[in-house]
Design an enzyme around this catalytic site. Structure first.
Site, PDB file in Angstrom:
ATOM      1  N   THR A   5     -10.419   3.705   5.715  1.00  0.00           N
ATOM      2  CA  THR A   5     -10.074   2.382   6.237  1.00  0.00           C
ATOM      3  C   THR A   5      -8.642   2.348   6.755  1.00  0.00           C
ATOM      4  OG1 THR A   5      -9.510   1.687   3.977  1.00  0.00           O
ATOM      5  CG2 THR A   5     -11.712   1.145   4.778  1.00  0.00           C
ATOM      6  N   ALA A   6      -7.998   3.507   6.860  1.00  0.00           N
ATOM      7  CA  ALA A   6      -6.613   3.576   7.320  1.00  0.00           C
ATOM      8  C   ALA A   6      -6.556   4.195   8.719  1.00  0.00           C
ATOM      9  CB  ALA A   6      -5.773   4.355   6.302  1.00  0.00           C
TER      10      ALA A   6
ATOM     11  N   LEU B  39      -9.789   5.194  10.633  1.00  0.00           N
ATOM     12  CA  LEU B  39     -10.556   4.066  11.178  1.00  0.00           C
ATOM     13  C   LEU B  39     -10.033   3.699  12.561  1.00  0.00           C
ATOM     14  CD1 LEU B  39     -12.687   1.810  10.766  1.00  0.00           C
ATOM     15  CD2 LEU B  39     -10.872   0.432   9.737  1.00  0.00           C
ATOM     16  N   SER B  40      -8.711   3.659  12.705  1.00  0.00           N
ATOM     17  CA  SER B  40      -8.113   3.359  14.009  1.00  0.00           C
ATOM     18  C   SER B  40      -8.434   4.432  15.033  1.00  0.00           C
ATOM     19  CB  SER B  40      -6.591   3.227  13.866  1.00  0.00           C
ATOM     20  OG  SER B  40      -6.249   2.189  12.970  1.00  0.00           O
TER      21      SER B  40
ATOM     22  N   ASP C  78       0.818  -1.211   0.000  1.00  0.00           N
ATOM     23  CA  ASP C  78       0.000   0.000   0.000  1.00  0.00           C
ATOM     24  C   ASP C  78       0.853   1.262   0.000  1.00  0.00           C
ATOM     25  OD1 ASP C  78      -2.375  -1.407  -0.067  1.00  0.00           O
ATOM     26  OD2 ASP C  78      -2.623  -1.415   2.102  1.00  0.00           O
ATOM     27  N   GLY C  79       1.994   1.241   0.701  1.00  0.00           N
ATOM     28  CA  GLY C  79       2.860   2.414   0.727  1.00  0.00           C
ATOM     29  C   GLY C  79       3.395   2.761  -0.647  1.00  0.00           C
TER      30      GLY C  79
ATOM     31  N   GLU D 120      -4.831  10.278   3.884  1.00  0.00           N
ATOM     32  CA  GLU D 120      -5.152  11.258   4.912  1.00  0.00           C
ATOM     33  C   GLU D 120      -3.996  12.210   5.195  1.00  0.00           C
ATOM     34  OE1 GLU D 120      -2.772   8.484   6.192  1.00  0.00           O
ATOM     35  OE2 GLU D 120      -4.796   7.671   6.472  1.00  0.00           O
TER      36      GLU D 120
END
Length: 307
Positions: A195-196, A199-200, A78-79, A155
């Site tokens: 979702t990243a 979300l946390s 993903d990065g 984000e």
């Protein structure tokens, strides 16, 4: 001659090997192939003696990557996907994301499925899904000089360093009245980024096709400070009401220091992330497969006849 690009994570041997193999295969099929690493999309962190460290948004594309490129392939996790989109989004290049990492939430396919994927690409048998990106800008001084900018797919996070502690922010969303938030930090997220980190931090999951952004306080000092979802046509301006500098991080791998008199402006970018899709992008299936959303957590009772 048609033109294609490959962006890969050069610290992963498998990505390096597959990148070379892909280049040879596409070249043999008559494609002009440009090869680059994902390093160019990592904007770098500022240092105390050098608070600004960035390259303008439109100058991140690797050599040869331009509007004439039919598609690009990214090999990594993903990065690397986030880095690749920062490099190519201004040129409107669609990207096939291939997972060589772990989670791979943003990836479309895997290395063992590449032969089929390449056949689909070269015959233009695919669809394109566009996702919103953010333009993150830092202005300094009374003259509102633009001193830092970056593209963002997930984000923007603004917080204090090096130790976590309470920060104060004055935030304006569009033309609405400003609000004051006391928290460890704030997150402004796209639907993709929902979702990243957000979300946390307690923010909601937002389906990619919804035209909204969200503002999420990190560990807020008030029960009234909760996540806020609003139209992505409204820009967000953040004034840090703190005597010391803050640090801003974009997509987890780039950032700069934000001084007390600075202001941060976040708005939907005119550039979009263009994902190549080889199948229907069933978002709930991805949530279930990657994050375990909707899976049963308890055993279901069965009807048993008692003696």
């Amino acid at each position: 001659m048609p033109k294609a690009g490959i962006i890969y994570n050069d610290i992963k041997p498998v990505a390096c090997r597959v990148a070379d193999e892909l280049k040879d295969k596409l070249t043999a099929c008559g494609w002009d192939v440009c090869l680059a690493t994902g390093v160019g999309g990592i904007l770098g962190y500022s240092q105390p003696d050098r608070p600004l460290c960035h390259t303008p948004i439109t100058q991140l594309a690797p050599p040869g990557f331009d509007q004439d490129m039919g598609f690009a392939i990214v090999l990594g996790g993903d990065g690397t996907v986030l880095s690749a989109f920062r490099q190519i989004a201004p040129w409107n290049i669609p990207l096939l994301t291939v997972n060589t990492g772990h989670m791979g939430f943003l990836t479309e396919t895997y290395i063992n499925q590449l032969p089929h994927a390449i056949e689909r690409l070269t015959t233009e048998n695919y669809e394109i899904e566009e996702r919103a990106m953010l333009s993150v800008q830092v202005f300094r001084g009374d003259e509102d000089a633009l001193v830092w900018e970056a593209l963002c797919l997930n984000e923007m996070v603004l917080h204090r360093e090096p130790l976590t502690s309470m920060c104060h922010f004055e935030i304006e969303v569009g033309k609405h009245a400003p609000v004051d938030i006391a928290a460890d930090g704030v997150i402004v997220s796209t639907p993709t980024g929902s979702t990243a980190y957000s979300l946390s931090a307690g923010g909601p999951v937002i389906a990619p096709g919804v035209s909204v952004l969200q503002l999420v306080p990190i560990c807020p000092h008030s029960l009234a400070s909760r996540a806020l979802v609003f139209a992505d046509s409204e820009p967000v301006t953040i004034y840090p009401a703190n005597p010391s500098r803050l640090v801003m991080v974009v997509d987890g791998n780039a950032g700069c220091y934000v001084l007390p008199d600075d202001r941060v402006r976040v708005l939907r970018s005119p550039y979009s992330a263009r994902f190549i899709r080889l199948r229907d992008n069933e978002f709930f299936h991805v949530l279930r497969e990657k994050l375990g959303w909707g899976l049963p957590h308890i055993a279901k009772p069965t009807s048993v006849e008692l003696p």
